[in-house]
Design an enzyme around this catalytic site. Structure first.
Site, PDB file in Angstrom:
ATOM      1  N   ASP A   1      79.596  38.375  27.196  1.00 10.99           N
ATOM      2  CA  ASP A   1      80.767  38.522  26.330  1.00 10.99           C
ATOM      3  C   ASP A   1      80.580  37.980  24.910  1.00 10.99           C
ATOM      4  OD1 ASP A   1      81.614  39.047  28.878  1.00 10.99           O
ATOM      5  OD2 ASP A   1      83.373  37.756  28.825  1.00 10.99           O
TER       6      ASP A   1
ATOM      7  N   GLN B   1      78.121  34.694  25.138  1.00 10.65           N
ATOM      8  CA  GLN B   1      77.776  34.141  26.436  1.00 10.65           C
ATOM      9  C   GLN B   1      76.268  34.275  26.634  1.00 10.65           C
ATOM     10  OE1 GLN B   1      80.432  33.315  29.449  1.00 10.65           O
ATOM     11  NE2 GLN B   1      80.644  32.359  27.444  1.00 10.65           N
TER      12      GLN B   1
ATOM     13  N   ARG C   1      91.662  32.632  32.529  1.00  8.28           N
ATOM     14  CA  ARG C   1      90.556  32.385  31.592  1.00  8.28           C
ATOM     15  C   ARG C   1      90.667  33.222  30.321  1.00  8.28           C
ATOM     16  NH1 ARG C   1      88.196  34.500  36.243  1.00  8.28           N
ATOM     17  NH2 ARG C   1      87.556  36.695  36.146  1.00  8.28           N
ATOM     18  N   ASP C   2      89.771  32.913  29.398  1.00  5.78           N
ATOM     19  CA  ASP C   2      89.514  33.686  28.176  1.00  5.78           C
ATOM     20  C   ASP C   2      90.639  33.559  27.139  1.00  5.78           C
ATOM     21  OD1 ASP C   2      87.398  34.512  29.787  1.00  5.78           O
ATOM     22  OD2 ASP C   2      88.367  36.395  30.330  1.00  5.78           O
TER      23      ASP C   2
END
Length: 474
Positions: free
Chosen positions: A45, A61, A173-174
């Site tokens: 990502d 990532q 998440r994120d």
């Protein structure tokens, strides 16, 4: 710098140096020219995308120790033109109890000369019988700041699973952050205990203390997880982007294992809203986890992982060379005739050298990095063949991207067919790099991305009465 961080630094430096030495000896057949790749190992990502003081920052990532993936950290590139990137090393390591199994995805928020990086700290417990959905995992929201994108302050744990609504699994998440009036908002992806995907919004007055605000849900359950959510406005249109896992049924049978797309938002996403049907950002093979940011000139720039998680259908032969995956080329998101469209950033124009300007048909060989534009297509007649095996064409109301050979040792490395229903074909732009192709149909209303692995580079385009140009990219 603690001892664990020092160990990570030494291991990463050694891995990157060994990869460089290997490529100097054996070559690097499929390394890209335009697309960001990992120095070694695995990339997925895009994270923390932003432009600060004229410099673009792309964190990613990164698993440098294994081209098949592994513990995640954030690598870092910078650029002044979105094309020529300089690797700055690893910025964030999994070196704290709240992120010890991975510095997962997140975003950048800029204010008062400071870059605020929010991300998910992943912790995977090992001392019990866990399913890692409802038990055994921590998803911690973490903040770290920097004034220059190079030197970073101490990490702060802001939210834990106990701070999220109780009906959610461990999968939250994120984070992506924006500001409206005097309040800061954070959106995160989530999976409920009933396996329904949704997004969460948190609010804060100081960027540090966050409180749950609301949920964003579709009228009917839509997938089991909404990853990498992103909310933004462009040309007055409100867009909620998300990578959705768990879509089933005939509509998704010929698509990727997971999807990346967007909802148009009617109303106020913080209060009363209605979501449109889900639209895909990309109809090709390799596209997931997009993230956007607003450039200093006001453009909305979009970058995605040119890969796909949990994919068994196709592979990437670069793993034998010690690396895997890349980003898509940066795209501008814009609105045309009420439709969301994408195009390569205009900075690419400065790198082009036109080699052909023809009508009806084009053949070009020996150039791995190029752009082809086909304009004025008549009666939907169009076909392009790349490296003898990748065919782009219009057939029975569909624009298709398909490979003639599906073997995992062929140009496709196992890829087969992707398509979109397109009413009338007007124009096509093909952006090809050493091992990737991005196709923009009808001014980018439809986009198709794929990796490919040719032994030689040739393209043949046939479109009667159309105007065709071929630009080598230097």
């Amino acid at each position: 710098m603690n001892a664990l961080t020092r160990d990570f630094v030494n291991l990463v430096n050694t891995a990157e140096e060994n990869q460089t030495a290997k490529e100097q000896t054996s070559g690097a057949q499929f390394r890209e020219k335009l697309h960001l790749m990992p120095p070694v190992g695995w990339l997925n990502d895009p994270n923390g995308l932003c432009q600060m003081d004229g410099v673009f920052h792309a964190f990613f990532q990164y698993s440098p120790f294994n081209a098949e993936g592994g513990v995640k950290m954030w690598g870092h590139y910078t650029s002044t033109n979105l094309i020529d990137w300089e690797y700055k090393g690893v910025s964030l390591y999994p070196d704290q109890p709240f992120d010890c199994h991975g510095v997962y995805s997140g975003s950048a928020f800029l204010e008062d000369g400071t870059m605020y990086l929010y991300y998910t700290g992943n912790v995977k417990l090992e001392d019990g019988d866990f399913d890692y959905i409802n038990t055994g995992r921590e998803a911690n929201t973490v903040l770290v700041t920097t004034k220059d994108g190079i030197h970073f302050g101490s990490k702060k744990e802001l939210l834990r699973n106990s701070d999220y609504p109780s009906d959610l699994t461990c999968h939250v998440r994120d984070p992506k952050v924006w500001k409206k009036d005097d309040t800061y908002y954070m959106i995160q992806g989530a999976r409920t205990k009933n396996d329904v995907g949704q997004a969460l919004i948190f609010e804060s007055s100081d960027k540090i203390n966050w409180h749950f605000h609301s949920r964003i849900e579709s009228e009917k359950p839509f997938g089991y997880m909404w990853e990498c959510p992103d909310y933004f406005e462009t040309d007055g249109i409100k867009i909620l982007s998300s990578s959705v896992q768990g879509l089933e049924g005939k509509e998704w049978a010929d698509r990727n294992v997971y999807q990346s797309g967007y909802f148009l938002v009617d109303g106020d996403i913080l209060d009363s809203y209605k979501l449109s049907p889900y639209h895909l950002w990309d109809y090709g093979f390799d596209y997931y986890a997009p993230q956007s940011f607003e450039a200093e000139d006001g453009r909305r720039i979009h970058i995605s992982w040119m890969g796909m998680p949990d994919c068994e259908e196709y592979t990437n032969p670069t793993t034998k060379d010690g690396w895997q995956h890349c980003f898509t080329f940066p795209r501008e998101v814009f609105i045309k005739d009420g439709k969301v469209c994408q195009k390569p950033v205009h900075e690419l124009d400065a790198k082009k050298q036109q080699l052909q300007d023809v009508q009806n048909e084009l053949t070009q060989s020996g150039c791995p990095v190029y752009e082809v534009n086909v304009d004025g297509i008549k009666e939907n007649h169009f076909q392009a063949v790349l490296s003898d095996e990748l065919i782009l064409n219009y057939e029975n109301g569909r624009f298709q991207m398909h490979f003639t050979t599906k073997s995992k040792t062929s140009v496709s490395a196992g890829r087969s067919l992707r398509y979109a229903e397109v009413g009338t074909l007007e124009n096509v732009k093909i952006l090809a790099d050493t091992s990737s192709v991005e196709v923009f149909v009808n001014d980018g209303e439809f986009v198709f991305s794929t990796r490919y692995y040719p032994n030689d580079y040739k393209i043949v385009v046939h479109s009667p009465s159309a105007h065709i140009t071929f630009d080598k990219i230097q």
